[in-house]
Design an enzyme around this catalytic site. Sequence first.
Site, short mmCIF file in Angstrom:
data_model
loop_
_atom_site.label_atom_id
_atom_site.label_comp_id
_atom_site.label_asym_id
_atom_site.label_seq_id
_atom_site.Cartn_x
_atom_site.Cartn_y
_atom_site.Cartn_z
N ASP A 1 -28.35 -48.50 81.10
CA ASP A 1 -28.20 -48.80 79.68
C ASP A 1 -26.71 -49.02 79.47
O ASP A 1 -25.92 -48.08 79.55
CB ASP A 1 -28.71 -47.61 78.87
CG ASP A 1 -28.48 -47.77 77.37
OD1 ASP A 1 -27.76 -48.71 76.97
OD2 ASP A 1 -29.01 -46.94 76.59
N HIS B 1 -30.53 -48.20 69.84
CA HIS B 1 -31.00 -48.07 71.22
C HIS B 1 -32.29 -48.87 71.45
O HIS B 1 -33.08 -48.55 72.32
CB HIS B 1 -31.27 -46.60 71.54
CG HIS B 1 -30.05 -45.72 71.54
ND1 HIS B 1 -29.17 -45.68 72.60
CD2 HIS B 1 -29.56 -44.86 70.62
CE1 HIS B 1 -28.20 -44.81 72.33
NE2 HIS B 1 -28.42 -44.30 71.13
N TYR C 1 -25.75 -34.03 77.54
CA TYR C 1 -26.80 -34.95 77.13
C TYR C 1 -26.28 -36.39 77.09
O TYR C 1 -25.26 -36.67 76.48
CB TYR C 1 -27.33 -34.60 75.74
CG TYR C 1 -28.37 -35.60 75.28
CD1 TYR C 1 -29.57 -35.70 75.96
CD2 TYR C 1 -28.12 -36.46 74.23
CE1 TYR C 1 -30.50 -36.64 75.58
CE2 TYR C 1 -29.05 -37.41 73.85
CZ TYR C 1 -30.24 -37.48 74.53
OH TYR C 1 -31.17 -38.43 74.17
N LYS D 1 -32.09 -40.32 77.71
CA LYS D 1 -33.09 -40.12 78.75
C LYS D 1 -32.83 -41.08 79.89
O LYS D 1 -32.02 -42.01 79.78
CB LYS D 1 -34.49 -40.31 78.15
CG LYS D 1 -35.02 -39.03 77.54
CD LYS D 1 -35.40 -38.00 78.61
CE LYS D 1 -35.60 -36.63 77.97
NZ LYS D 1 -35.80 -35.57 78.95
#
Length: 369
Positions: free
Chosen positions: A17, A24, A233, A236
């Site tokens: 990404d 997103h 974090y 994902k």
Amino acid sequence: MKENSQSPITISVIKADIGGYVGHSASHPEIIDLAEDKLKKAKKEELLIDFYVTSCGDDLELIMTHRQGKDSEKIHKLAWDTFMACTELARELKLYGAGQDMLADAFSGNVKGMGPGVAEMSFVERKSEPVIVFCGDKCAPGAWNLPLFKIFADPFNTIGLVIDPTMHDGFRFEVHDVFEGRDMILSCPEEMYDLLVLIGSPENYVIKNVYKKDGEIAATSSTQKLALIAGRYVGKDDPVMMVRCQSGFPAVGEVLEAFAFPHLVSGWMRGSHYGPLMPVAQREATPSRFDGPPRVIALGFQLAEGKLIGPRDMFDDPGFDLARKEANRLAEFMRRHGPFEPHRLGLKEMEYTTLPQVLKKLLEREKQG
Ligand code: F6R
Ligand code: MG
Ligand code: MG
């Protein structure tokens, strides 16, 4: 090695990404064009046999064939440089989260551990070689555990396991222990229950490879966990996987069948929720509702001396309408729980999100009385 049909070819799917459009939800078309230009050049220079660039949500996927083998520094550097160039463009366009997955400052031999996700397999191409590349968005590597089990070990999904003598022996699963870094091999059907003990916890154990009993590679997936690499974090991991099909492997339809059940995966909004994995056409791989629901696309190719004939957009079929409907129904049901578990992940899994920062403050307040 002499390059003929007996020398192995390698398919590398490397993804990152590098910036989203809008938020997103998708990749910008100019990013795809730029990645294509870079890979076109590498094909002209004969480093690549062929390539295909795609996107699933905000993830950019480079599908490349070559004869450099797995973990090739040249191929990984090509992917890294392509992502860096795309990151630069993403910054110019002020795309969201530009360079999100590029966790290292400089390339150092292999993109594994540097942010991008990697799935690679090498094999001698068969007389006809159908391969399906799956890309997920708003989910984690464990998202492939259930479908891989169904494809290669569940006779209710794959009738070939019962009636095709070339598949009747079953398959071996290589399971990666995400936190300990160990790999284990479990053989099915003999060790099916043991396998399920592990892969039923997809946050901890991830199926990395599947092999035929003679050692031939059948499927592979990306297992990189960004949060463990970055120590914080970072969204994902949005995994990829590849499955070889037909003639001793599950049929194309048996492979796709596993996705007719939109099972619950962890991911979705802020990587913090369980939601259904919805199989969609590539043009519909644009998570919107609550940044989701999580998506999976399936691009089918026939290989011809390493050339990628395709893709066919395999979920672009009315046969998957019901799975999409079911996924939307489930998404609605899960959403109604709002911030409550089991829609929101349990506290253990939330350790890899931004929640602990909020919790810490709250606990400090409690201490002060
Ligand atoms: C999940 C994902 C999104 C973001 C969310 C918040 O993988 O990418 O759901 O987590 O949009 O994003 P930030 O924190 O960048 O505002
Ligand atoms: Mg993103
Ligand atoms: Mg993503």
